[in-house]
Design a protein around this motif. Sequence first.
Motif, PDB file in Angstrom:
ATOM      1  N   LEU A 150       0.827  -1.204   0.000  1.00  0.00           N
ATOM      2  CA  LEU A 150       0.000   0.000   0.000  1.00  0.00           C
ATOM      3  C   LEU A 150       0.863   1.256   0.000  1.00  0.00           C
ATOM      4  N   ASP A 151       0.441   2.248  -0.783  1.00  0.00           N
ATOM      5  CA  ASP A 151       1.158   3.528  -0.769  1.00  0.00           C
ATOM      6  C   ASP A 151       0.650   4.369   0.406  1.00  0.00           C
ATOM      7  N   SER A 152       1.346   5.456   0.691  1.00  0.00           N
ATOM      8  CA  SER A 152       1.015   6.254   1.876  1.00  0.00           C
ATOM      9  C   SER A 152      -0.373   6.879   1.776  1.00  0.00           C
ATOM     10  N   GLU A 153      -0.806   7.237   0.573  1.00  0.00           N
ATOM     11  CA  GLU A 153      -2.136   7.806   0.395  1.00  0.00           C
ATOM     12  C   GLU A 153      -3.228   6.784   0.749  1.00  0.00           C
ATOM     13  N   THR A 154      -3.030   5.551   0.314  1.00  0.00           N
ATOM     14  CA  THR A 154      -3.990   4.487   0.603  1.00  0.00           C
ATOM     15  C   THR A 154      -3.993   4.167   2.089  1.00  0.00           C
ATOM     16  N   ILE A 155      -2.830   4.116   2.694  1.00  0.00           N
ATOM     17  CA  ILE A 155      -2.735   3.865   4.139  1.00  0.00           C
ATOM     18  C   ILE A 155      -3.494   4.933   4.905  1.00  0.00           C
ATOM     19  N   ASP A 156      -3.301   6.192   4.515  1.00  0.00           N
ATOM     20  CA  ASP A 156      -4.012   7.290   5.177  1.00  0.00           C
ATOM     21  C   ASP A 156      -5.523   7.127   5.049  1.00  0.00           C
ATOM     22  N   ARG A 157      -5.996   6.719   3.867  1.00  0.00           N
ATOM     23  CA  ARG A 157      -7.441   6.547   3.650  1.00  0.00           C
ATOM     24  C   ARG A 157      -7.981   5.383   4.470  1.00  0.00           C
ATOM     25  N   VAL A 158      -7.240   4.290   4.540  1.00  0.00           N
ATOM     26  CA  VAL A 158      -7.676   3.136   5.337  1.00  0.00           C
ATOM     27  C   VAL A 158      -7.764   3.534   6.811  1.00  0.00           C
ATOM     28  N   ILE A 159      -6.788   4.262   7.304  1.00  0.00           N
ATOM     29  CA  ILE A 159      -6.803   4.722   8.696  1.00  0.00           C
ATOM     30  C   ILE A 159      -8.014   5.628   8.935  1.00  0.00           C
ATOM     31  N   GLU A 160      -8.278   6.524   7.992  1.00  0.00           N
ATOM     32  CA  GLU A 160      -9.432   7.417   8.111  1.00  0.00           C
ATOM     33  C   GLU A 160     -10.735   6.613   8.160  1.00  0.00           C
ATOM     34  N   MET A 161     -10.857   5.624   7.291  1.00  0.00           N
ATOM     35  CA  MET A 161     -12.064   4.791   7.281  1.00  0.00           C
ATOM     36  C   MET A 161     -12.186   3.984   8.568  1.00  0.00           C
ATOM     37  N   ALA A 162     -11.066   3.490   9.085  1.00  0.00           N
ATOM     38  CA  ALA A 162     -11.085   2.709  10.320  1.00  0.00           C
ATOM     39  C   ALA A 162     -11.513   3.573  11.509  1.00  0.00           C
TER      40      ALA A 162
ATOM     41  N   ILE B 100     -16.013  -4.461   6.711  1.00  0.00           N
ATOM     42  CA  ILE B 100     -16.280  -5.125   5.437  1.00  0.00           C
ATOM     43  C   ILE B 100     -16.152  -4.145   4.267  1.00  0.00           C
ATOM     44  N   ALA B 101     -16.473  -2.871   4.488  1.00  0.00           N
ATOM     45  CA  ALA B 101     -16.329  -1.853   3.440  1.00  0.00           C
ATOM     46  C   ALA B 101     -14.853  -1.639   3.108  1.00  0.00           C
ATOM     47  N   ILE B 102     -14.004  -1.657   4.124  1.00  0.00           N
ATOM     48  CA  ILE B 102     -12.562  -1.524   3.911  1.00  0.00           C
ATOM     49  C   ILE B 102     -12.045  -2.748   3.163  1.00  0.00           C
ATOM     50  N   GLU B 103     -12.555  -3.916   3.535  1.00  0.00           N
ATOM     51  CA  GLU B 103     -12.122  -5.145   2.867  1.00  0.00           C
ATOM     52  C   GLU B 103     -12.551  -5.156   1.404  1.00  0.00           C
ATOM     53  N   MET B 104     -13.757  -4.721   1.124  1.00  0.00           N
ATOM     54  CA  MET B 104     -14.235  -4.709  -0.256  1.00  0.00           C
ATOM     55  C   MET B 104     -13.457  -3.706  -1.109  1.00  0.00           C
ATOM     56  N   GLN B 105     -13.115  -2.568  -0.537  1.00  0.00           N
ATOM     57  CA  GLN B 105     -12.443  -1.521  -1.297  1.00  0.00           C
ATOM     58  C   GLN B 105     -10.938  -1.749  -1.423  1.00  0.00           C
ATOM     59  N   TYR B 106     -10.301  -2.235  -0.360  1.00  0.00           N
ATOM     60  CA  TYR B 106      -8.842  -2.342  -0.349  1.00  0.00           C
ATOM     61  C   TYR B 106      -8.316  -3.767  -0.188  1.00  0.00           C
ATOM     62  N   GLY B 107      -9.208  -4.724   0.035  1.00  0.00           N
ATOM     63  CA  GLY B 107      -8.780  -6.111   0.173  1.00  0.00           C
ATOM     64  C   GLY B 107      -8.111  -6.420   1.497  1.00  0.00           C
ATOM     65  N   LEU B 108      -8.362  -5.599   2.504  1.00  0.00           N
ATOM     66  CA  LEU B 108      -7.761  -5.803   3.828  1.00  0.00           C
ATOM     67  C   LEU B 108      -8.817  -6.334   4.795  1.00  0.00           C
ATOM     68  N   SER B 109      -8.549  -7.474   5.382  1.00  0.00           N
ATOM     69  CA  SER B 109      -9.461  -8.037   6.374  1.00  0.00           C
ATOM     70  C   SER B 109      -9.415  -7.193   7.646  1.00  0.00           C
ATOM     71  N   GLU B 110     -10.331  -7.468   8.546  1.00  0.00           N
ATOM     72  CA  GLU B 110     -10.330  -6.757   9.834  1.00  0.00           C
ATOM     73  C   GLU B 110      -8.990  -6.944  10.548  1.00  0.00           C
ATOM     74  N   LYS B 111      -8.472  -8.170  10.515  1.00  0.00           N
ATOM     75  CA  LYS B 111      -7.172  -8.445  11.146  1.00  0.00           C
ATOM     76  C   LYS B 111      -6.062  -7.610  10.520  1.00  0.00           C
ATOM     77  N   ALA B 112      -6.089  -7.475   9.195  1.00  0.00           N
ATOM     78  CA  ALA B 112      -5.067  -6.694   8.493  1.00  0.00           C
ATOM     79  C   ALA B 112      -5.191  -5.207   8.825  1.00  0.00           C
ATOM     80  N   VAL B 113      -6.427  -4.721   8.950  1.00  0.00           N
ATOM     81  CA  VAL B 113      -6.642  -3.314   9.323  1.00  0.00           C
ATOM     82  C   VAL B 113      -6.099  -3.065  10.728  1.00  0.00           C
ATOM     83  N   ILE B 114      -6.362  -3.991  11.629  1.00  0.00           N
ATOM     84  CA  ILE B 114      -5.851  -3.856  13.001  1.00  0.00           C
ATOM     85  C   ILE B 114      -4.327  -3.841  12.995  1.00  0.00           C
ATOM     86  N   ALA B 115      -3.708  -4.721  12.208  1.00  0.00           N
ATOM     87  CA  ALA B 115      -2.247  -4.757  12.108  1.00  0.00           C
ATOM     88  C   ALA B 115      -1.705  -3.450  11.528  1.00  0.00           C
TER      89      ALA B 115
END
Length: 84
Positions: A7-19, A27-42
Amino acid sequence: MSKISELDSETIDRVIEMAWEDRTPFIAIEMQYGLSEKAVIALMRREMKASSFKMWRKRVSGRKTKHIRQRDFLVGRFKSANQN
């Protein structure tokens, strides 16, 4: 499935914002970025200060709006019965 290291820094920032958003389910984060809940937590653990991560985990743990299976509604915004 996206790997966190790809993931690039822009995508990381967006995932953090969504989280952080209360109404965005994992599930919305997983559908958009392919990151499971466990991956978002990590990702959050890796990118945030320890105190911020702990505060976020405390807030989202068990929160109905973050876990689609626990939601009282599936689509749209929550509307209070007191609203017209």
